[in-house]
Design a protein around this motif. Structure first.
Motif, PDB file in Angstrom:
ATOM      1  N   ARG A  88       0.832  -1.199   0.000  1.00 36.06           N
ATOM      2  CA  ARG A  88       0.000   0.000   0.000  1.00 36.06           C
ATOM      3  C   ARG A  88       0.874   1.260   0.000  1.00 36.06           C
ATOM      4  O   ARG A  88       1.797   1.364   0.811  1.00 36.06           O
ATOM      5  N   LEU A  89       0.609   2.173  -0.930  1.00 37.77           N
ATOM      6  CA  LEU A  89       1.291   3.472  -1.011  1.00 37.77           C
ATOM      7  C   LEU A  89       2.790   3.361  -1.323  1.00 37.77           C
ATOM      8  O   LEU A  89       3.517   4.337  -1.191  1.00 37.77           O
ATOM      9  N   ALA A 126       2.966   4.770  -6.732  1.00 35.86           N
ATOM     10  CA  ALA A 126       1.757   5.346  -7.321  1.00 35.86           C
ATOM     11  C   ALA A 126       1.608   4.891  -8.774  1.00 35.86           C
ATOM     12  O   ALA A 126       2.608   4.615  -9.447  1.00 35.86           O
ATOM     13  N   GLU A 127       0.379   4.852  -9.243  1.00 33.85           N
ATOM     14  CA  GLU A 127       0.150   4.378 -10.620  1.00 33.85           C
ATOM     15  C   GLU A 127       0.655   5.368 -11.662  1.00 33.85           C
ATOM     16  O   GLU A 127       1.260   5.000 -12.651  1.00 33.85           O
ATOM     17  N   LEU A 154       1.560  13.669 -10.315  1.00 31.08           N
ATOM     18  CA  LEU A 154       1.430  13.986  -8.891  1.00 31.08           C
ATOM     19  C   LEU A 154       2.489  14.981  -8.433  1.00 31.08           C
ATOM     20  O   LEU A 154       3.559  15.095  -9.041  1.00 31.08           O
ATOM     21  N   LEU A 172       1.485  13.521  -3.985  1.00 34.22           N
ATOM     22  CA  LEU A 172       0.113  13.925  -3.694  1.00 34.22           C
ATOM     23  C   LEU A 172      -0.573  14.418  -4.967  1.00 34.22           C
ATOM     24  O   LEU A 172       0.084  14.972  -5.864  1.00 34.22           O
ATOM     25  N   ASP A 173      -1.890  14.259  -5.027  1.00 37.16           N
ATOM     26  CA  ASP A 173      -2.629  14.792  -6.169  1.00 37.16           C
ATOM     27  C   ASP A 173      -3.065  16.229  -5.877  1.00 37.16           C
ATOM     28  O   ASP A 173      -2.740  16.795  -4.831  1.00 37.16           O
ATOM     29  N   HIS A 196      -4.375  14.481  -1.702  1.00 40.15           N
ATOM     30  CA  HIS A 196      -4.477  13.102  -1.245  1.00 40.15           C
ATOM     31  C   HIS A 196      -3.158  12.369  -1.520  1.00 40.15           C
ATOM     32  O   HIS A 196      -2.542  12.550  -2.576  1.00 40.15           O
ATOM     33  N   HIS A 209      -0.622   9.465  -2.489  1.00 42.64           N
ATOM     34  CA  HIS A 209      -0.626   8.287  -3.364  1.00 42.64           C
ATOM     35  C   HIS A 209       0.638   7.449  -3.221  1.00 42.64           C
ATOM     36  O   HIS A 209       0.662   6.298  -3.642  1.00 42.64           O
ATOM     37  N   GLN A 210       1.703   8.037  -2.712  1.00 41.32           N
ATOM     38  CA  GLN A 210       2.946   7.267  -2.554  1.00 41.32           C
ATOM     39  C   GLN A 210       3.758   7.847  -1.405  1.00 41.32           C
ATOM     40  O   GLN A 210       3.899   9.071  -1.296  1.00 41.32           O
ATOM     41  N   ARG A 230       3.495   5.486   6.162  1.00 46.84           N
ATOM     42  CA  ARG A 230       2.332   5.445   5.264  1.00 46.84           C
ATOM     43  C   ARG A 230       1.038   5.542   6.073  1.00 46.84           C
ATOM     44  O   ARG A 230       0.100   6.229   5.692  1.00 46.84           O
ATOM     45  N   ASP A 276      -3.223  13.275   4.753  1.00 50.89           N
ATOM     46  CA  ASP A 276      -4.028  13.116   3.550  1.00 50.89           C
ATOM     47  C   ASP A 276      -5.111  14.198   3.459  1.00 50.89           C
ATOM     48  O   ASP A 276      -5.934  14.349   4.359  1.00 50.89           O
TER      49      ASP A 276
END
Lengths: 241, 492
Positions: free
Chosen positions: B3-4, B7-8, B13, B34-35, B39, B41-42, B426, B434
């Motif tokens: 998890r985290l 990021a995809e 980001l 972050l986006d 939020h 993401h990694q 994380r 977040d």
């Protein structure tokens, strides 16, 4: 002030015997002149230059200059000690001297002199020369990283052991200690741990194997008192005969 | 994939870097992606330096190695000295130490545990815990603690000093002494030294117990925060003695899963490679060890105080065991996993160390003069393992017929905790950062989570509030929008 067998060292009268060098007479009187390649059992070598003093105003090696009546010798002066620190700094950067992990720490004359002469940093850029370890001998290890080319092992092997196991090869900054046999490995010579050459190294270049830190750091000779103080005590313990 | 961890679409980001962090060997950083809505993401804890001890120890004579490798660390050098010496005992042919030598080594090690734990809690972490995670940063340090809580600060300083004095009496120096040598120890303990240490130990036990109660009270007062900050499930590993009791100096390896079930137990640590495997990832110089049978995805684990108080069946000293039971009870039958439990567990271990030191000082064997064991058959390979303040520490060496080291593998405590620290930050990033605007106080939440693991040189920059930080805010096109710097010196 002076008589037939006395010279002045930093204002102090030093008596000497016929044939003694300034360094020999000074050490016998308990007056320390920094030195590295000197050993009382061997002829002077005059190579490290740490014992350089001013004799009647002229720079000379105390180990190779014969004591004479009436000489005015200056040793413990800011100028000479500054030069000595420079020599020590050059020795430190030319090899790989890592005192914290060295078995000789606290018994090493190079380290002891650096402390005594208040060498606070190496000043020059380290050479970090790639030097090998010769661990081929079953009982004795040579760590060439720590060799300062004092040639005491050369002299001891030749003059006492009668073996000529060691020699200095090359010139200038390329000068290095070599082992006299075709492979160049100590294990292929007739060197023995009982040889005089195995015990004279003033630094941690020639050490007995499998002996590590049996004496705690802090309880070693130069941990207890500086090399200059020890020299004075040694002179008082052994009255001139 | 964790998890985290990755990021995809990282190119879309924003990247925020906390660099450098302080860690075992000094240099690390945290990056967050972050986006546009903030939020997360990694999140990655990167270890960006290369230490290299394993390589430059190659070729060195084996008797020199324990003294050299202890320079890995200025905080817990005794741990490296003892782990390496345990391996070199076997290399040199010493199977069993004399009772006096082993007890002097144990005294040295428990003194080390005491000083390191006291340093970590009082000097490094108590500013966060006593003054607040987002309190005024210029006062969030040991000086601030001394101002607000002078008695606690004093006790912390003296607890650490006592541990340092134990090290001095056993190793010759407070930092980077010798003491342990292959086959035994090079220095005995005199009656006067023993009496000097014995004089203050009861007060140390009393202060250590107060410190345990101090942290336990934080959890009791605000359990929803202290019990769950940086919480995640993981396996745990440590040495335990033959009876399953806590032992920092020697034992077999035991690993438990997140529910407390046994993964392996009583494993002879010389075969550690049969149960553990090390994985390399391209974004960090630190390896990721994991339990071989569970694989890299599921086999990661944590070590150190929180693992040890839960992997052992009991602590063999009464006060520490009583406090351990209180901590374990909070899990209601399952291991507790909140990151801040590390502090509570660490102080229980501090208390245990003081009790063990008292018992050793009362043991007549300690004053013996038989310091070196009888020599047996020389070996060419050996492993030494010890429970260091930060967790299980592995030293593995091979030595050739000329006495030169040909191979060295070290798994230091913080390496064991690599994945666990990543999981901790994380968890904190998701629960505290977040969707929010980043502030110094929020960044410190990340540091608090890392700090709980007590990464070695954290004192170098954190102790007096000088932990350097640089945060870059970079937009989707890669343009630097904002840079926040703290204690970084002049910008170049």
């Amino acid at each position: 002030m002076s008589d037939d067998a006395t010279f002045m060292l930093d204002g102090r009268p030093i008596r000497f015997e016929a044939g003694q060098s300034i360094l020999q007479a000074a050490l016998a009187a308990g007056a320390f002149i920094p030195n590295l390649c000197h050993h009382p059992e061997f002829k002077p070598h005059g190579s490290c230059k740490l014992c350089t003093v001013k004799v009647n105003g002229r720079a000379s090696s105390a180990c190779t200059t014969r004591a004479r009546a009436g000489q005015e010798v200056a040793s413990d002066t800011p100028e000479l000690n500054r030069h000595r620190r420079t020599l020590l700094q050059m020795l430190f950067v030319e090899g790989n001297h890592f005192c914290p992990g060295c078995e000789k720490s606290g018994q090493c004359r190079l380290q002891a002199l650096a402390y005594d002469l208040e060498m606070l940093n190496p000043h020059y850029e380290h050479f970090y020369p790639p030097r090998p370890i010769d661990a081929s001998h079953p009982d004795v290890l040579i760590d060439f990283n720590r060799c300062i080319l004092c040639a005491l092992c050369v002299r001891a092997s030749r003059d006492v052991d009668g073996k000529t196991v060691f020699a200095l090869a090359g010139r200038g900054t390329a000068q290095h200690l070599v082992v006299d046999c075709p492979s160049g490995k100590l294990g292929d010579t007739d060197f023995a741990a009982t040889d005089k050459a195995a015990e004279v190294c003033p630094v941690g270049a020639i050490l007995p194997k499998r002996v590590g830190f049996a004496v705690p750091i802090g309880e070693r000779p130069f941990d207890i008192e500086p090399i200059s103080v020890q020299a004075a005590h040694a002179a008082h313990a052994e009255p001139r005969g | 994939m964790f998890r985290l961890e990755t990021a995809e679409n990282p190119q879309t980001l924003r990247r925020i870097a906390i660099e450098p962090l302080t860690r075992v060997e000094g240099h690390g950083k945290v990056t967050l992606l972050l986006d546009d809505a903030d939020h997360v993401h990694q999140v990655r804890l990167h270890i960006v330096e290369f230490r290299g001890f394993e390589i430059f120890i190659e070729g060195r004579p084996f008797w020199e190695v324990p003294i050299s490798v202890q320079r890995l660390c200025g905080i817990c050098p005794v741990s490296h000295l003892l782990a390496a010496t345990k391996a070199m005992d076997l290399i040199a042919g010493y199977d069993r130490l004399t009772p006096t030598a082993e007890k002097i080594r144990r005294l040295m090690h428990y003194g080390q545990m005491m000083q390191s734990h006291a340093l970590h809690f009082f000097h490094l972490s108590s500013p966060d815990l006593l003054l607040g995670f987002d309190s005024e940063p210029t006062r969030r340090n040991i000086v601030g603690v001394a101002r607000e809580f002078p008695e606690i600060a004093k006790q912390g300083v003296f607890l650490r000093k006592y541990g340092q004095e134990v090290i001095r009496h056993t190793a010759g120096k407070r930092i980077h002494g010798t003491g342990a040598v292959p086959g035994g120890v090079n220095k005995g303990i005199s009656r006067a030294e023993r009496d000097e240490m014995r004089r203050d130990i009861d007060r140390m036990i009393e202060w250590a117990l107060s410190a345990v109660h101090l942290v336990a009270e934080l959890h009791r007062a605000k359990p929803e925060f202290y019990d769950h900050f940086g919480e995640f499930s993981s396996a745990m590993m440590s040495l335990v003695d033959a009876d399953g009791a806590m032992d920092f100096y020697h034992g077999g390896l035991r690993a438990l899963d997140a529910d407390g079930g046994t993964i392996f137990d009583g494993v002879d640590y010389s075969g550690y490679q049969q149960v553990l495997e090390e994985e390399v990832k391209p974004w960090s110089y630190m390896k990721f060890p994991h339990i071989r049978s569970l694989g890299p995805e599921n086999g990661w684990y944590k070590v150190g105080p929180l693992a040890r108080v839960q992997t052992c069946d009991r602590i063999p000293t009464p006060l520490a065991e009583m406090e351990r039971r209180k901590l374990v009870a909070r899990g209601e039958g399952k291991p507790v996993m909140g990151t801040l439990y590390y502090h509570w567990a660490r102080l229980i271990e501090l208390l245990h160390a003081t009790e063990v030191i008292r018992d050793l000082l009362d043991d007549p064997d300690l004053l013996g003069s038989d310091l070196m064991a009888d020599k047996g058959e020389r070996r060419s390979e050996a492993v030494g393992v010890i429970e260091a303040p930060r967790g299980t520490l592995f030293h593995h060496y091979r030595v050739d017929e000329n006495d030169q080291v040909t191979f060295c593998n070290l798994i230091v405590s913080t390496t064991n905790n690599n994945q666990a620290m990543n999981e901790a930050i994380r968890s904190v990033a998701l629960s505290h950062l977040d969707g929010k605007t980043i502030t110094e106080g929020l960044l410190n939440h990340i540091e608090v989570a890392i700090r709980a693991y007590d990464p070695c040189l954290s004192c170098a920059t954190h102790a007096l509030g000088k932990m350097p930080l640089e945060v870059d805010l970079i937009d989707a096109e890669g343009t630097l929008v904002q840079r926040a710097r703290r204690n970084m010196g002049p910008e170049r």
